[in-house]
Design an enzyme around this catalytic site. Structure first.
Site, mmCIF file in Angstrom:
data_model
loop_
_atom_site.group_PDB
_atom_site.id
_atom_site.type_symbol
_atom_site.label_atom_id
_atom_site.label_comp_id
_atom_site.label_asym_id
_atom_site.label_seq_id
_atom_site.Cartn_x
_atom_site.Cartn_y
_atom_site.Cartn_z
ATOM 1 N N ASP A 7 0.823 -1.202 0.000
ATOM 2 C CA ASP A 7 0.000 0.000 0.000
ATOM 3 C C ASP A 7 0.865 1.264 0.000
ATOM 4 O O ASP A 7 1.729 1.428 0.865
ATOM 5 C CB ASP A 7 -0.860 -0.028 1.263
ATOM 6 C CG ASP A 7 -1.944 1.016 1.251
ATOM 7 O OD1 ASP A 7 -2.755 1.005 0.321
ATOM 8 O OD2 ASP A 7 -1.972 1.860 2.162
ATOM 9 N N GLU A 26 1.961 -0.272 -4.802
ATOM 10 C CA GLU A 26 0.963 0.693 -5.265
ATOM 11 C C GLU A 26 1.675 2.011 -5.495
ATOM 12 O O GLU A 26 2.132 2.653 -4.556
ATOM 13 C CB GLU A 26 -0.156 0.886 -4.244
ATOM 14 C CG GLU A 26 -1.238 1.811 -4.786
ATOM 15 C CD GLU A 26 -2.173 2.341 -3.730
ATOM 16 O OE1 GLU A 26 -1.821 2.340 -2.551
ATOM 17 O OE2 GLU A 26 -3.281 2.769 -4.097
HETATM 18 O O1 ISL Z 1 -6.380 8.122 -5.015
HETATM 19 C C1 ISL Z 1 -6.546 8.337 -3.848
HETATM 20 C C2 ISL Z 1 -6.228 9.648 -3.201
HETATM 21 O O2 ISL Z 1 -7.332 10.506 -3.383
HETATM 22 C C3 ISL Z 1 -7.156 7.340 -3.011
HETATM 23 O O3 ISL Z 1 -8.152 6.659 -3.738
HETATM 24 C C4 ISL Z 1 -6.249 6.297 -2.430
HETATM 25 O O4 ISL Z 1 -6.167 6.712 -1.109
HETATM 26 C C5 ISL Z 1 -4.818 6.198 -2.948
HETATM 27 O O5 ISL Z 1 -4.876 5.638 -4.196
HETATM 28 C C6 ISL Z 1 -3.979 5.312 -1.993
HETATM 29 O O6 ISL Z 1 -4.666 4.091 -1.813
HETATM 30 C C7 ISL Z 1 -4.224 3.189 -0.803
HETATM 31 O O7 ISL Z 1 -3.969 3.827 0.451
HETATM 32 C C8 ISL Z 1 -5.071 4.387 1.156
HETATM 33 C C9 ISL Z 1 -6.332 3.514 1.159
HETATM 34 O O8 ISL Z 1 -7.461 4.316 1.523
HETATM 35 C C10 ISL Z 1 -6.583 2.914 -0.197
HETATM 36 O O9 ISL Z 1 -7.727 2.053 -0.168
HETATM 37 C C11 ISL Z 1 -5.345 2.163 -0.620
HETATM 38 O O10 ISL Z 1 -5.542 1.468 -1.849
HETATM 39 C C12 ISL Z 1 -4.585 4.579 2.573
HETATM 40 O O11 ISL Z 1 -4.126 3.329 3.062
#
Ligand code: ISL
Length: 557
Positions: free
Chosen positions: A210, A264
């Site tokens: 993440d 990610e």
């Molecule tokens: O794009 C985004 C910022 O507005 C969010 O959709 C998302 O927070 C970002 O892509 C990071 O995502 C990951 O970390 C977040 C979590 O809420 C997301 O579900 C996760 O995929 C914090 O852990």
């Protein structure tokens, strides 16, 4: 670059995940086994034959750890405990064993840029400035009566919260209930490596990581410039120590296991991603890029996209990966709208055809396909009517920032189109009550179109999105051109047709519109016939009905 220059090393050196099809499960919304309205791990176990029948090789499980669910599990309170709503560790072990019995692997979601504020480390850290866990997080004195710098949080407000007990602020890129860990602290890194080993020793096959680029902070945490404030993720993702941390993680943990790591890459450009996935550098195997899924969003506003712009991104990402990189291929996940609503046509008359075209795109591009739960059915966005219909803290948090400056109707229209909850409505298993997801009251409303879009109906229909997806996954397995062939866009400027060559022997033609198209393939490519799908082919001329696609066998003429 010629068609054969970029072939990957001989099979013996070819990692298993290059040939795998990955399926993402958001456990909260996949299958509820005990009627409490929340998906759970026994529910996943009960659906393993469905996944095996679909043909997926790897499951990416969104966080299953103990959490207060401020961000639906992306706020971990105990990394070695299963969230009570999801079940027990014995349930997890049963699910993993069931996957392995079916020849499937499991990667889990490593959320280590931040923890929950209820994690024992943070509970200790906030007790005093000299607490042994203080430096597990990022604490700073305020500046002129306010936060230490002008960082903003993605879920609204500043990225700093004042903790009255010690009179300092702590950093959180996301919610105040998600304090960022201090990766400059070797004790933090050692704790993370230890928890990684815990799950690897249980038999998981790797991690989706993440927002992993965010773990390296900018030295001194300087203010963002006005331009940087519009998209802070590019600053948060470019800390100078990121590569050091990833290489140490590889040395300390990953090199000792047969794993897949998927970072990610929020805030990472295609060129910057190259260094993260270059197999010679020993950092990550894959990244989840944001270039395509966020091509038509500016902050919270939905903008627009064209097919030539989409095609340009595919070519840019393919080129950027280079000979030592490998891409993920996806169009949605738990953070993005449903792909058929975002990139296709979710009108009931067109949704099935359109979903098949998009799944063909995902499954025939160069890279490892990632399908998101429900994408194999053509599940669509949800018809949200009011901000109260949403569960997502991102929706509420952004509205706190915008209320009074933006009309509510305008904000609602944007989150209806692009909000994360679109992808988080429960899986649609049947046309029955609650889509067959639960016998109780679902934590988030089931899409009313479950009556017509559901797995049970589609399993029985040979022409369904599900059976198309299943057949293409199987066919892809036998195609070296699809699994490893080069990628070449044959017509970057065409407004409706997406046509590309894979390897030496295949051409994929997708009709991204309702109008029937007659499309002439380059004379240099001798069309030998239809390899997968259906289309009228006369010499070099292909006729594709609205929202259909075909894979053609070709040879260099
Ligand atoms: O794009 C985004 C910022 O507005 C969010 O959709 C998302 O927070 C970002 O892509 C990071 O995502 C990951 O970390 C977040 C979590 O809420 C997301 O579900 C996760 O995929 C914090 O852990």
């Amino acid at each position: 670059m010629s068609h054969d220059d970029r072939k990957t090393p001989p099979d013996a050196l070819r990692p298993w995940w290059k040939d795998a099809v990955v399926y993402q499960i958001y456990p909260r919304s996949f299958m509820d086994s005990n009627g409490d309205g929340v998906g759970d791990i026994p529910g996943i176990t009960a659906r393993l034959d469905y996944l095996k029948d679909l043909g997926v090789d790897v499951v990416w499980l969104s966080p299953h750890f103990d959490s207060p669910n401020a961000d639906n599990g992306y706020d971990v309170r105990d990394y070695r405990k299963v969230m009570a709503q999801f079940g027990t560790m014995a349930d997890f072990d049963t699910m993993l064993a069931g996957m392995k019995q079916r020849g499937m692997r499991l990667i889990i979601d490593l959320v280590v840029n931040h923890t929950s504020d209820e994690h024992a480390w943070f509970v200790e850290s906030r007790k005093s400035r000299d607490n042994p866990f203080r430096d597990y997080y990022i604490w700073r004195d305020g500046r002129e009566g306010g936060p230490p710098n002008n960082y903003s949080a993605f879920f609204g407000g500043p990225a700093w919260t004042l903790d009255a007990a010690t009179g300092q602020y702590y950093l959180h890129y996301f919610a105040a209930k998600q304090p960022d860990l201090n990766w400059e602290n070797p004790e933090v890194r050692a704790e993370v490596y230890d928890l990684m080993r815990f799950w690897l020793d249980k038999g998981v096959s790797g991690f989706r990581m993440d927002v992993i680029p965010f773990i390296a902070k900018q030295p001194g945490l300087p203010d963002l410039t006005p331009a940087q404030r519009r998209a802070p993720q590019f600053v948060y993702a470019s800390g100078p120590r990121l590569h050091d941390h990833l290489r140490e993680m590889r040395r300390e943990v990953l090199a000792h296991y047969d794993t897949l790591t998927v970072g990610e890459a929020f805030g990472v450009t295609p060129d910057a991603a190259r260094d993260l996935i270059d197999s010679r550098r020993g950092e990550l195997d894959l990244v989840i890029n944001f270039d395509i899924v966020r091509m038509d969003i500016d902050g919270w506003r939905k903008t627009s996209w064209t097919l030539p712009q989409l095609k340009a991104l595919y070519s840019q990402l393919d080129t950027a990966a280079g000979p030592y990189g490998w891409n993920t291929q996806f169009l949605s996940n738990h953070d993005n709208p449903r792909s058929v609503s975002h990139f296709g046509d979710d009108d009931p008359a067109w949704v099935e055809r359109s979903a098949k075209v998009l799944n063909t795109l995902i499954l025939t591009q160069r890279g490892t396909p990632f399908l998101y739960q429900g994408e194999e059915l053509g599940m669509t966005n949800y018809p949200f009517q009011a901000l109260d219909d949403f569960d997502d803290l991102e929706v509420a948090g952004r509205w706190r920032d915008l209320a009074g400056r933006v009309p509510e109707a305008e904000y609602l229209a944007n989150v209806r189109a692009m909000g994360r909850d679109n992808a988080r409505t429960p899986m649609q298993w049947t046309a029955g009550p609650q889509g067959g997801f639960t016998t109780g009251a679902p934590w988030l409303a089931v899409n009313p179109n479950a009556a017509t879009i559901n797995a049970e109906d589609q399993a029985a229909r040979p022409d369904s999105v599900l059976n198309h997806c299943r057949a293409l996954i199987a066919w892809r397995r036998g195609s070296a051109d699809l699994r490893d062939g080069t990628y070449e866009d044959l017509d970057p400027d065409h407004e409706q047709v997406f046509a590309y060559r894979r390897g030496a022997g295949l051409v994929v033609v997708l009709n991204f519109g309702r109008e029937t198209v007659r499309y002439a393939l380059p004379a240099a490519l001798g069309v030998e016939g239809v390899a997968f799908g259906a289309a009228e082919v006369e010499g070099q001329m292909v006729t594709l009905a609205g929202w259909t696609s075909v894979i053609l066998a070709v040879r260099a003429a």
